[in-house]
Design an enzyme around this catalytic site. Structure first.
Site, mmCIF file in Angstrom:
data_model
loop_
_atom_site.group_PDB
_atom_site.id
_atom_site.type_symbol
_atom_site.label_atom_id
_atom_site.label_comp_id
_atom_site.label_asym_id
_atom_site.label_seq_id
_atom_site.Cartn_x
_atom_site.Cartn_y
_atom_site.Cartn_z
ATOM 1 N NE ARG A 1 48.748 35.035 39.422
ATOM 2 C CZ ARG A 1 50.438 34.888 39.429
ATOM 3 N NH1 ARG A 1 50.871 35.845 38.905
ATOM 4 N NH2 ARG A 1 51.337 34.902 41.028
ATOM 5 N N GLY A 2 45.476 31.058 36.762
ATOM 6 C CA GLY A 2 45.231 29.738 34.920
ATOM 7 C C GLY A 2 44.449 30.195 34.465
ATOM 8 C CG PHE B 1 54.136 21.343 33.890
ATOM 9 C CD1 PHE B 1 53.696 21.195 34.731
ATOM 10 C CD2 PHE B 1 54.253 22.709 33.301
ATOM 11 C CE1 PHE B 1 53.704 22.316 35.888
ATOM 12 C CE2 PHE B 1 54.344 24.080 34.151
ATOM 13 C CZ PHE B 1 53.630 23.799 35.518
ATOM 14 C CG ASP C 1 48.676 17.388 38.432
ATOM 15 O OD1 ASP C 1 48.760 17.018 37.626
ATOM 16 O OD2 ASP C 1 49.068 18.284 39.407
ATOM 17 C CD GLU D 1 41.781 24.662 38.382
ATOM 18 O OE1 GLU D 1 42.274 26.307 38.716
ATOM 19 O OE2 GLU D 1 42.575 24.564 39.421
#
Ligand code: IMP
Ligand code: MG
Length: 178
Positions: A45-46, A154, A105, A101
């Site tokens: 969902r990002g 983060f 990471d 996207e």
């Protein structure tokens, strides 16, 4: 999950994001300017806010589709397992595909999704990621456009969550545990 044990510090302002999205869109438009068959694929969902802003700046005809794969769950560590939770609605065989996207990471998610999409034989496949954490990479992936390189922090906001929260922040911030 306890949501009171951290604070968020702004890392990238809404204004910087908007400026970067505009310049990325210019580069993407130049790259695919001759394409009549571009599908922009958002990884849920990002990427939902990023893709919404990005497609509105693209000048060629586009279709928009979404793919959801499992990754982090609600934790801060990446699980290495990737499963399809929601597949594309349309076919991409013979089409140009721009995969969008939120963050690259370790690279495992992107490597897996690229393999999956390539197996469906698009004519061209390119990737645009809003954020890149190069210091965290475990597998090398081919990402043509990157919005911002960020350190090993983060982050949340502009679609990106921590425990499903903070996606609605208009800026990108880093999570600081108290
Ligand atoms: P990778 O497979 O390790 O590259 O993980 C990529 C996915 O992990 C991204 O699509 C994000 O959803 C998630 N992720 C990685 N870093 C962060 C972060 O800082 N905040 C929130 N989600 C993240
Ligand atoms: Mg993700």
């Amino acid at each position: 999950m306890d949501h009171s044990d951290y604070v968020i510090e702004e890392l990238i302002s809404a204004k910087s994001i908007a400026a970067r999205v505009e310049s990325l869109a210019k580069e993407i438009t130049a790259h695919f300017c001759d394409s009549e068959k571009l599908t922009v694929v958002g990884l849920l969902r990002g990427s939902f806010i990023f893709i919404a802003d990005l497609v509105r700046e693209l000048e060629m005809p586009v279709e928009v589709d979404f793919l959801e794969v499992s990754s982090y769950g609600d934790a801060m560590e990446s699980s290495r397992e990737v499963r399809i939770l929601k597949d594309l609605r349309g076919r991409i065989n013979g089409r140009d595909v721009l995969l969008v996207e939120d963050i690259v990471d370790t690279g495992h998610t992107m490597a897996h999704v690229q393999r999956l999409l390539r197996s469906r034989q698009p004519e061209r496949l390119e990737v645009c990621a809003l954020l890149d954490k190069p210091s965290r990479r475990e597998v090398s992936v081919d990402v043509r456009w990157i919005g911002f390189e960020i350190p090993d922090e983060f982050v949340v906001g502009y679609g990106i969550d921590y425990g499903q929260r903070n996606r609605n922040l208009p800026y990108i911030g880093k999570v600081k545990m108290l």
